[in-house]
Design an enzyme around this catalytic site. Structure first.
Site, mmCIF file in Angstrom:
data_model
loop_
_atom_site.group_PDB
_atom_site.id
_atom_site.type_symbol
_atom_site.label_atom_id
_atom_site.label_comp_id
_atom_site.label_asym_id
_atom_site.label_seq_id
_atom_site.Cartn_x
_atom_site.Cartn_y
_atom_site.Cartn_z
ATOM 1 N N ASP A 1 -84.329 10.453 44.769
ATOM 2 C CA ASP A 1 -85.431 9.492 44.816
ATOM 3 C C ASP A 1 -86.564 9.978 43.912
ATOM 4 O OD1 ASP A 1 -87.559 11.085 46.561
ATOM 5 O OD2 ASP A 1 -85.611 11.371 47.506
ATOM 6 N N ASP B 1 -89.678 10.607 45.018
ATOM 7 C CA ASP B 1 -90.744 11.045 45.917
ATOM 8 C C ASP B 1 -91.664 9.854 46.175
ATOM 9 O OD1 ASP B 1 -91.503 13.399 47.435
ATOM 10 O OD2 ASP B 1 -93.351 13.399 46.278
#
Length: 288
Positions: A208, A210
């Protein structure tokens, strides 16, 4: 000396049909119970060990992982090289979910974990200026490329305490610091591996962005899990190629990882705590 490669990571990485003589073994450590039993076996003629960092079924939080017991147990069974495989968030647009980063630096922001085997009664200082092994990191990069994975060689890993993910302000701060990925488990693991004179490499699997990215917002755990599943297959492909690259015959580390304690112990022999010295038998027996 024979090479023995240990993989510390999620359980999916260990589901390798080609692993011969596979057996789960229990290793006692004076530093407590390791995260789980250790799966040992032989892959392409090279001894292997697999340790589920969080335990099978994910029972240990990042803070509660018994890092010292894990590294001590791996040292006791003769491990020469540790590859950490872990899920991470990305601070860079170019480091996309599904990509892997071979980490070479850390910023340690953890605060609730014992970080050394040494202490009062036997003080030692090792260098972690270069906390990963270039030889081992190069092997991981080559294995990843051969497996068709998008690999980025080099990057700084921000180790946070967790278990919560970052606030947006924290995420932006860490980007300003020059960090590339964020995770919760490589510290103090890398420091302890250096104290135990075991070569260490870190493979960060991006899941991802973050919480800094304007188009992605907060970390979506369901999306993380989906990406993790795909990353697990890639990680197995990477690991499967390591034995042929590293080989069964082990020569001394050209970067000195396996001699990190050579001049590190500061406490005079007659001042050392015998109980602590006894606990250090596997980690530092070579110099004590």
């Amino acid at each position: 000396m024979r090479t023995k490669i240990a993989i510390i990571g999620g359980s999916g990485i260990y589901e390798m049909d080609a692993l011969e003589e596979a057996a789960w073994i229990t290793v006692d450590s004076p530093w407590g119970k390791p995260s789980d039993a250790i799966l040992t076996g032989v892959l392409d003629g090279v001894d292997m060990a697999f340790l589920p960092r969080h335990g099978r079924g994910h029972v240990h939080s990042p803070t509660d992982v018994p890092y010292r017991a894990n590294i001590d147990a791996l040292k006791r069974i003769g491990v020469t090289d540790i590859i950490s495989v872990s899920a991470c968030g990305s601070f860079r647009e170019a480091l996309a979910p599904g990509d892997f980063v071979i980490v070479d630096q850390f910023i340690d922001r953890t605060f609730a974990r014992p970080k050394s085997f040494f202490g009062s009664g036997c003080v030692a200082h090792v260098s972690v200026a270069h906390p990963t092994c270039d030889r081992l990191s190069d092997a991981c990069a080559q294995a990843g490329r051969d497996a068709g994975i998008t690999i980025h060689r080099g990057g700084t890993y921000l180790a946070m305490e967790g278990p919560q993910f970052s606030s947006q302000a924290e995420s932006n701060l860490y980007r300003q610091w020059g960090c590339d990925v964020i995770g919760m488990t490589n510290m103090p693991e890398a420091k302890l591996a250096r104290e135990a004179e075991i070569c260490y490499a870190s493979v960060a699997m991006i899941t991802d962005y973050d919480s800094w990215h304007p188009d992605h917002g907060a970390v979506d755990v369901s999306e993380v899990i989906k990406t993790l599943q795909g990353n697990g297959t890639k990680a197995r492909d990477l690991v499967a190629r390591l034995p042929q690259i590293l080989g069964a015959a082990r020569t001394p580390c050209p970067h000195g990882c396996d001699r990190a304690l050579e001049f590190a112990v500061m406490t005079a022999p007659d001042k050392r705590d015998p109980d602590l010295v006894a606990k250090l038998d596997a980690v530092a027996g070579r110099v004590l």
